[in-house]
Design an enzyme around this catalytic site. Sequence first.
Site, PDB file in Angstrom:
ATOM      1  N   ARG A   9      26.641  25.111 -33.020  1.00  0.00           N
ATOM      2  CA  ARG A   9      25.181  24.493 -33.038  1.00  0.00           C
ATOM      3  C   ARG A   9      24.205  25.143 -34.076  1.00  0.00           C
ATOM      4  O   ARG A   9      23.064  25.536 -33.824  1.00  0.00           O
ATOM      5  CB  ARG A   9      24.639  24.639 -31.655  1.00  0.00           C
ATOM      6  CG  ARG A   9      25.475  23.869 -30.409  1.00  0.00           C
ATOM      7  CD  ARG A   9      25.319  22.397 -30.522  1.00  0.00           C
ATOM      8  NE  ARG A   9      25.730  21.678 -29.436  1.00  0.00           N
ATOM      9  CZ  ARG A   9      26.842  21.325 -28.957  1.00  0.00           C
ATOM     10  NH1 ARG A   9      27.964  21.697 -29.894  1.00  0.00           N
ATOM     11  NH2 ARG A   9      27.163  20.687 -28.282  1.00  0.00           N
ATOM     12  N   SER A  27      22.138  19.611 -23.600  1.00  0.00           N
ATOM     13  CA  SER A  27      22.202  20.847 -23.200  1.00  0.00           C
ATOM     14  C   SER A  27      21.202  21.713 -23.469  1.00  0.00           C
ATOM     15  O   SER A  27      20.571  21.573 -24.745  1.00  0.00           O
ATOM     16  CB  SER A  27      23.535  21.524 -23.811  1.00  0.00           C
ATOM     17  OG  SER A  27      24.815  20.972 -23.718  1.00  0.00           O
ATOM     18  N   GLU A  33      19.321  25.989 -26.946  1.00  0.00           N
ATOM     19  CA  GLU A  33      19.766  25.405 -27.923  1.00  0.00           C
ATOM     20  C   GLU A  33      18.763  24.486 -28.307  1.00  0.00           C
ATOM     21  O   GLU A  33      18.540  23.986 -29.641  1.00  0.00           O
ATOM     22  CB  GLU A  33      20.873  24.419 -27.370  1.00  0.00           C
ATOM     23  CG  GLU A  33      21.219  23.553 -28.428  1.00  0.00           C
ATOM     24  CD  GLU A  33      22.410  22.346 -27.961  1.00  0.00           C
ATOM     25  OE1 GLU A  33      22.278  21.135 -28.391  1.00  0.00           O
ATOM     26  OE2 GLU A  33      23.339  22.697 -27.194  1.00  0.00           O
TER      27      GLU A  33
HETATM   28  N1  EPU Z   1      30.204  23.752 -15.341  1.00  0.00           N
HETATM   29  C1  EPU Z   1      29.806  24.246 -14.013  1.00  0.00           C
HETATM   30  N2  EPU Z   1      28.503  23.673 -13.507  1.00  0.00           N
HETATM   31  C2  EPU Z   1      27.765  22.990 -14.411  1.00  0.00           C
HETATM   32  C3  EPU Z   1      28.197  22.403 -15.645  1.00  0.00           C
HETATM   33  C4  EPU Z   1      29.332  23.036 -15.896  1.00  0.00           C
HETATM   34  O1  EPU Z   1      30.486  25.050 -13.514  1.00  0.00           O
HETATM   35  O2  EPU Z   1      26.898  22.453 -13.830  1.00  0.00           O
HETATM   36  C5  EPU Z   1      31.306  24.429 -15.796  1.00  0.00           C
HETATM   37  C6  EPU Z   1      32.469  23.081 -15.928  1.00  0.00           C
HETATM   38  O3  EPU Z   1      33.106  23.160 -14.591  1.00  0.00           O
HETATM   39  C7  EPU Z   1      33.570  23.458 -16.820  1.00  0.00           C
HETATM   40  C8  EPU Z   1      32.513  24.286 -18.123  1.00  0.00           C
HETATM   41  O4  EPU Z   1      31.376  24.563 -17.274  1.00  0.00           O
HETATM   42  O5  EPU Z   1      34.281  24.584 -16.628  1.00  0.00           O
HETATM   43  C9  EPU Z   1      32.189  23.514 -19.031  1.00  0.00           C
HETATM   44  O6  EPU Z   1      31.579  22.095 -18.868  1.00  0.00           O
HETATM   45  P1  EPU Z   1      31.195  20.962 -19.842  1.00  0.00           P
HETATM   46  O7  EPU Z   1      32.805  20.393 -19.831  1.00  0.00           O
HETATM   47  O8  EPU Z   1      30.437  19.895 -18.991  1.00  0.00           O
HETATM   48  O9  EPU Z   1      30.646  21.357 -20.898  1.00  0.00           O
HETATM   49  P2  EPU Z   1      29.728  22.465 -21.342  1.00  0.00           P
HETATM   50  O10 EPU Z   1      30.357  23.657 -22.007  1.00  0.00           O
HETATM   51  O11 EPU Z   1      28.785  22.599 -20.309  1.00  0.00           O
HETATM   52  C10 EPU Z   1      29.432  21.586 -23.909  1.00  0.00           C
HETATM   53  C11 EPU Z   1      28.248  21.183 -24.616  1.00  0.00           C
HETATM   54  C12 EPU Z   1      28.069  19.667 -24.469  1.00  0.00           C
HETATM   55  C13 EPU Z   1      29.133  18.758 -24.816  1.00  0.00           C
HETATM   56  C14 EPU Z   1      30.010  19.316 -23.651  1.00  0.00           C
HETATM   57  C15 EPU Z   1      31.460  18.498 -23.918  1.00  0.00           C
HETATM   58  C16 EPU Z   1      27.078  23.209 -25.506  1.00  0.00           C
HETATM   59  C17 EPU Z   1      25.841  23.852 -25.253  1.00  0.00           C
HETATM   60  N3  EPU Z   1      27.058  22.090 -24.768  1.00  0.00           N
HETATM   61  O12 EPU Z   1      28.821  21.695 -22.419  1.00  0.00           O
HETATM   62  O13 EPU Z   1      27.025  19.281 -25.470  1.00  0.00           O
HETATM   63  O14 EPU Z   1      28.887  17.405 -24.557  1.00  0.00           O
HETATM   64  O15 EPU Z   1      30.429  20.736 -24.087  1.00  0.00           O
HETATM   65  O16 EPU Z   1      31.999  18.910 -24.992  1.00  0.00           O
HETATM   66  O17 EPU Z   1      27.895  23.668 -26.206  1.00  0.00           O
HETATM   67  C18 EPU Z   1      24.604  18.941 -26.048  1.00  0.00           C
HETATM   68  O18 EPU Z   1      24.749  19.910 -26.787  1.00  0.00           O
HETATM   69  O19 EPU Z   1      23.448  18.357 -25.646  1.00  0.00           O
HETATM   70  C19 EPU Z   1      25.659  18.771 -25.129  1.00  0.00           C
HETATM   71  C20 EPU Z   1      25.713  17.671 -24.009  1.00  0.00           C
END
Ligand code: EPU
Length: 337
Positions: free
Chosen positions: A162, A237, A333
């Site tokens: 990012r 995010s 972010e």
């Molecule tokens: N998780 C939780 N609780 C929550 C959300 C997530 O426990 O409320 C845990 C999930 O269980 C999982 C982990 O966190 O183990 C990762 O969650 P998720 O796959 O939803 O991805 P993320 O790391 O929360 C990132 C990006 C998203 C992108 C997703 C999928 C960042 C800041 N965010 O989210 O990007 O869609 O991966 O690749 O890196 C964005 O940038 O606007 C965005 C939505």
Amino acid sequence: MVIEHNVSLQPFNTFGLNAKAKSYCNITDETVLTEVLKTKKNQPLFILGGGSNMLLTKDIEALVLHISLRGIEVVNQTNNTVLVKAKAGENWHQFVLWCLEHNYGGIENLSLIPGNVGTSPIQNIGAYGKELKDVFESCEAISVKDQEKRIFTKSDCKFGYRESVFKQELKDEYIITSVTFKLTKSNHILHTDYGAIKQQLEAFNITEPTIKDVSNAVIAIRQSKLPDPKEIGNSGSFFKNPVISMNQFKKLQANFPEVPSYKVSDDLVKVPAGWLIEQAGFKGKRFNDYGVHNKQALVLVNYGNAKGSDIYKLAQLIQITIKRIFDISIETEVNII
Ligand code: EPU
């Protein structure tokens, strides 16, 4: 050049916040952009793209240049690859759909990300195992200072998680006018390793997925977790996932054995901020017209008439709480304006 005054930016930011621009110019033509930059040299400027990565906490006391340059063209191709140039004001997801219609592969995992093509390199958008940098060929940008056009290669952009040069040393110095992507025409390389994609394809009963199938899977996953900005104001995010040292991670894991993590290198580990925020008890919390989304704790939402400054206060409360409980600093972010 048409300059309007006291314009509400509510339709132009995905949080749907009602901040006003002191003056506003919709830029649909590059020559107009150059002209405005020349004639308004001493005026503070604010560059607005898709408005999907900012939290407006106040009115903008500047001339807002809304980059609405449109157009998509193939600029070169080989048997298997194609270079597609899209103007900065093209909507990102519409561009993804255009590529899918032409069977051009490489950005299917980035389906449904809000925002415009021109801002995609600034924060190196990413999702489901792919980042913009993986398909980025170059971008064209105009210098705010002297209106010179410059072409940035991938290495010029210094992409990170990012991150890019446009958020760091060249912040506010260039306006991106177009981005060129290197995509595949055949033998597409699919990235379905991200757990949820595989499960979604299985749920669709698809064993040999096409790029369109991967896109549909990503769309289904996003729709199940992330609020549609047209229905509930949000900016995706709100925080970045923090990257911490292996030592710090081991301490964290000793206290919270179930903490999810992704290894970045031998010394560094990324921890999902969404998990930390959920553990801290914020998931689904609503305060009047704003709160934390109930399906993804990383997303802050505006349920109606929230003020940007209230959402910012909530963001700060979350940051302080995460620091107190886990001793981890989480960065936004989203750009706070
Ligand atoms: N998780 C939780 N609780 C929550 C959300 C997530 O426990 O409320 C845990 C999930 O269980 C999982 C982990 O966190 O183990 C990762 O969650 P998720 O796959 O939803 O991805 P993320 O790391 O929360 C990132 C990006 C998203 C992108 C997703 C999928 C960042 C800041 N965010 O989210 O990007 O869609 O991966 O690749 O890196 C964005 O940038 O606007 C965005 C939505």
